[in-house]
Design a protein around this motif. Sequence first.
Motif, mmCIF file in Angstrom:
data_model
loop_
_atom_site.group_PDB
_atom_site.id
_atom_site.type_symbol
_atom_site.label_atom_id
_atom_site.label_comp_id
_atom_site.label_asym_id
_atom_site.label_seq_id
_atom_site.Cartn_x
_atom_site.Cartn_y
_atom_site.Cartn_z
ATOM 1 N N LYS A 1 56.257 63.056 42.255
ATOM 2 C CA LYS A 1 55.622 61.751 42.016
ATOM 3 C C LYS A 1 56.226 61.076 40.791
ATOM 4 N N PHE A 2 56.554 61.874 39.755
ATOM 5 C CA PHE A 2 57.189 61.310 38.564
ATOM 6 C C PHE A 2 58.546 60.721 38.937
ATOM 7 N N TYR A 3 59.324 61.460 39.703
ATOM 8 C CA TYR A 3 60.634 60.968 40.136
ATOM 9 C C TYR A 3 60.476 59.699 40.972
ATOM 10 N N LYS A 4 59.487 59.680 41.847
ATOM 11 C CA LYS A 4 59.242 58.503 42.683
ATOM 12 C C LYS A 4 58.929 57.282 41.818
ATOM 13 N N LEU A 5 58.085 57.442 40.810
ATOM 14 C CA LEU A 5 57.748 56.345 39.913
ATOM 15 C C LEU A 5 59.005 55.843 39.206
ATOM 16 N N VAL A 6 59.793 56.765 38.674
ATOM 17 C CA VAL A 6 61.023 56.395 37.960
ATOM 18 C C VAL A 6 61.954 55.623 38.890
ATOM 19 N N MET B 1 66.352 54.324 36.740
ATOM 20 C CA MET B 1 67.589 55.103 36.805
ATOM 21 C C MET B 1 68.817 54.206 36.683
ATOM 22 N N ASP B 2 69.781 54.701 35.924
ATOM 23 C CA ASP B 2 71.053 54.020 35.739
ATOM 24 C C ASP B 2 72.057 55.058 35.253
ATOM 25 N N ALA B 3 73.140 54.627 34.636
ATOM 26 C CA ALA B 3 74.156 55.573 34.158
ATOM 27 C C ALA B 3 73.611 56.506 33.080
ATOM 28 N N ASN B 4 72.647 56.048 32.304
ATOM 29 C CA ASN B 4 72.067 56.865 31.236
ATOM 30 C C ASN B 4 70.882 57.706 31.704
ATOM 31 N N VAL B 5 70.162 57.218 32.682
ATOM 32 C CA VAL B 5 68.986 57.928 33.209
ATOM 33 C C VAL B 5 69.299 58.325 34.651
ATOM 34 N N THR B 6 69.823 59.513 34.795
ATOM 35 C CA THR B 6 70.211 60.036 36.099
ATOM 36 C C THR B 6 69.094 60.895 36.681
ATOM 37 N N GLN B 7 69.250 61.277 37.925
ATOM 38 C CA GLN B 7 68.275 62.162 38.556
ATOM 39 C C GLN B 7 68.157 63.464 37.762
ATOM 40 N N GLY C 1 64.794 65.019 35.842
ATOM 41 C CA GLY C 1 64.324 66.384 36.047
ATOM 42 C C GLY C 1 64.218 67.160 34.746
ATOM 43 N N GLN C 2 65.206 67.020 33.876
ATOM 44 C CA GLN C 2 65.185 67.704 32.586
ATOM 45 C C GLN C 2 64.043 67.194 31.709
ATOM 46 N N THR C 3 63.807 65.900 31.760
ATOM 47 C CA THR C 3 62.714 65.315 30.976
ATOM 48 C C THR C 3 61.375 65.845 31.471
ATOM 49 N N LEU D 1 58.114 59.121 29.327
ATOM 50 C CA LEU D 1 58.630 57.745 29.328
ATOM 51 C C LEU D 1 59.326 57.417 28.016
ATOM 52 N N ALA D 2 58.772 57.892 26.902
ATOM 53 C CA ALA D 2 59.402 57.642 25.601
ATOM 54 C C ALA D 2 60.777 58.303 25.538
ATOM 55 N N LEU D 3 60.887 59.517 26.063
ATOM 56 C CA LEU D 3 62.182 60.208 26.093
ATOM 57 C C LEU D 3 63.185 59.469 26.977
ATOM 58 N N LEU D 4 62.719 59.005 28.134
ATOM 59 C CA LEU D 4 63.609 58.261 29.027
ATOM 60 C C LEU D 4 64.022 56.925 28.413
ATOM 61 N N ALA D 5 63.111 56.286 27.679
ATOM 62 C CA ALA D 5 63.435 55.011 27.023
ATOM 63 C C ALA D 5 64.553 55.204 26.006
ATOM 64 N N ALA D 6 64.486 56.290 25.242
ATOM 65 C CA ALA D 6 65.537 56.566 24.258
ATOM 66 C C ALA D 6 66.882 56.763 24.947
#
Length: 103
Positions: free
Chosen positions: A19-24, A30-36, A40-42, A66-71
Amino acid sequence: FSSYCEGGEAGSGQMSAGKFYKLVRECGLMDANVTQQEVGQTYKRVMQSGADGVTFLGYADFVEALALLAARKFDGAGSPLELFTRLINTHLVHSDPVKALLG
C-alpha cells in the motif's frame, strides 16, 4: 494515510509495504532519485513488525518515510521541514487518492 491502510479501514492505522508503494506510485513521487528500490529501503528502515511477524507502517512511521523520501527526491536542498512541506504541496495535496492524508 487512512485511505491506504489495510482493509481500507481508517481505524486499522497500519499500512503495508504494498500500500505504501501504491501511494508513492499514484502520487508521482518516483523519479531518478526515488526509485522502487529506494521506496523499499525506506519502508524497511521505518517499518514495525506485529506479533504475527507482519510488517506495517503506523502514521508516525509513514510521516518519517515521507520525510526520508523528500530528502532523496529534492537532493537535500533545504531543511527537512522545507523538503517535507515541498513534497506534500507538490505531490500529495493535489493527488485525489491522498486527500484523506491531510484532513
